[in-house]
Motif scaffolding. Structure first.
Motif, PDB file in Angstrom:
ATOM      1  N   UNK A  64      20.301  -0.498  -1.124  1.00 23.46           N
ATOM      2  CA  UNK A  64      19.141  -1.225  -1.645  1.00 23.46           C
ATOM      3  C   UNK A  64      19.068  -1.059  -3.157  1.00 23.46           C
ATOM      4  N   UNK A  65      18.954  -2.156  -3.851  1.00 20.66           N
ATOM      5  CA  UNK A  65      18.836  -2.096  -5.306  1.00 20.66           C
ATOM      6  C   UNK A  65      17.390  -1.806  -5.671  1.00 20.66           C
ATOM      7  N   UNK A 130       9.239  -4.528  -4.598  1.00 21.81           N
ATOM      8  CA  UNK A 130       9.180  -3.290  -3.834  1.00 21.81           C
ATOM      9  C   UNK A 130       8.751  -2.129  -4.720  1.00 21.81           C
ATOM     10  N   UNK A 131       9.241  -2.096  -5.963  1.00 22.53           N
ATOM     11  CA  UNK A 131       8.878  -1.020  -6.879  1.00 22.53           C
ATOM     12  C   UNK A 131       7.365  -0.978  -7.114  1.00 22.53           C
ATOM     13  N   UNK A 132       6.759  -2.156  -7.287  1.00 22.17           N
ATOM     14  CA  UNK A 132       5.309  -2.220  -7.494  1.00 22.17           C
ATOM     15  C   UNK A 132       4.563  -1.690  -6.269  1.00 22.17           C
ATOM     16  N   UNK A 133       5.033  -2.076  -5.098  1.00 18.84           N
ATOM     17  CA  UNK A 133       4.391  -1.639  -3.861  1.00 18.84           C
ATOM     18  C   UNK A 133       4.492  -0.125  -3.687  1.00 18.84           C
ATOM     19  N   UNK A 134       5.627   0.433  -4.042  1.00 24.02           N
ATOM     20  CA  UNK A 134       5.800   1.878  -3.901  1.00 24.02           C
ATOM     21  C   UNK A 134       4.901   2.640  -4.872  1.00 24.02           C
ATOM     22  N   UNK A 155       7.125  -1.736   4.449  1.00 23.95           N
ATOM     23  CA  UNK A 155       7.851  -1.723   5.725  1.00 23.95           C
ATOM     24  C   UNK A 155       8.551  -3.065   5.953  1.00 23.95           C
ATOM     25  N   UNK A 156       7.870  -4.165   5.670  1.00 21.58           N
ATOM     26  CA  UNK A 156       8.466  -5.490   5.862  1.00 21.58           C
ATOM     27  C   UNK A 156       9.684  -5.670   4.965  1.00 21.58           C
ATOM     28  N   UNK A 157       9.597  -5.182   3.747  1.00 27.63           N
ATOM     29  CA  UNK A 157      10.748  -5.332   2.841  1.00 27.63           C
ATOM     30  C   UNK A 157      11.910  -4.449   3.266  1.00 27.63           C
ATOM     31  N   UNK A 158      11.599  -3.258   3.736  1.00 30.84           N
ATOM     32  CA  UNK A 158      12.668  -2.370   4.207  1.00 30.84           C
ATOM     33  C   UNK A 158      13.336  -2.948   5.449  1.00 30.84           C
ATOM     34  N   UNK A 161      15.681  -5.681   4.604  1.00 28.75           N
ATOM     35  CA  UNK A 161      16.927  -5.161   4.033  1.00 28.75           C
ATOM     36  C   UNK A 161      17.826  -4.557   5.103  1.00 28.75           C
ATOM     37  N   UNK A 162      17.246  -3.779   6.005  1.00 24.08           N
ATOM     38  CA  UNK A 162      18.053  -3.007   6.954  1.00 24.08           C
ATOM     39  C   UNK A 162      18.452  -3.786   8.197  1.00 24.08           C
TER      40      UNK A 162
END
Length: 200
Positions: A64-65, A130-134, A155-158, A161-162
């Protein structure tokens, strides 16, 4: 500035559990602003939790980038606008969000780094990454609070990705957040140990 200075103590105090120091650029900015010690303590707590989130994401999703540099800088500066809007340090308000971004931009901080001051409370903007969400999650879970909306968006973004189900991703992420939240009392005590009022 001496070690007796309350702001410097907030920047240097190891904390219990120990908290990572802020990036040197951020610590210098807080000194230049004569920021309230409580703000520095809060930024350290959120930055430390963001570090834990980054470490976990990089371990669990190596392909994941993730712009870890931007995320960590964002966590370290997300509430920097409260150095201007002091009432929002101990009370509600959102004026610090745009003010923080403008303050950082005016000091030559890149937009990709300055944006978190405005996005940490906006989970649904068109450019939220994703960075903003984290950073948003770190800004809640550091004190043991859970925020369903940004967590669900992570969770949706992960899962996207996965390729795993959202439920599988939720269980894994939830375990991490419960572990982080279990040490919230120490972080809250660290923040409370530093005064709200700025030093001159």
């Amino acid at each position: 500035m001496t070690t007796a200075d309350p702001l410097q103590r907030a920047l240097d105090d190891p904390g219990d559990p120990p908290l990572r120091p802020l990036p040197p650029q951020v610590a210098e900015l807080l000194r230049d602003l004569a920021a309230p010690p409580r703000l520095a303590a809060h930024l350290r707590a959120v930055h430390d939790v963001a570090h834990q989130l980054v470490t976990w994401v990089e371990r669990e999703y190596p392909a994941l980038q993730l712009d870890a540099e931007a995320l960590l800088f964002g966590a370290a500066t997300h509430d920097i606008g409260k150095a201007v809007h002091l009432a929002e340090l101990s009370g509600p308000g959102s004026a610090h969000e745009s003010a923080g971004r403008e303050l950082l931009l005016a000091r030559g901080v890149e937009p990709r780094l300055a944006r978190f001051a405005a996005t940490h409370a906006d989970w649904n903007g068109p450019d939220v990454r994703l960075e903003d969400l984290l950073v948003s999650v770190a800004d809640k879970v550091w004190k043991g609070k859970r925020a369903r909306e940004p967590e669900d968006l992570v969770v949706a973004r992960l899962a996207a990705h996965s390729g795993r189900t959202s439920w599988e991703e939720f269980l894994s992420f939830d375990d991490l957040l419960m572990s982080i939240a279990s040490r919230a009392d120490g972080r809250l005590a660290f923040q409370a140990a530093h005064p709200v009022h700025r030093t001159t």
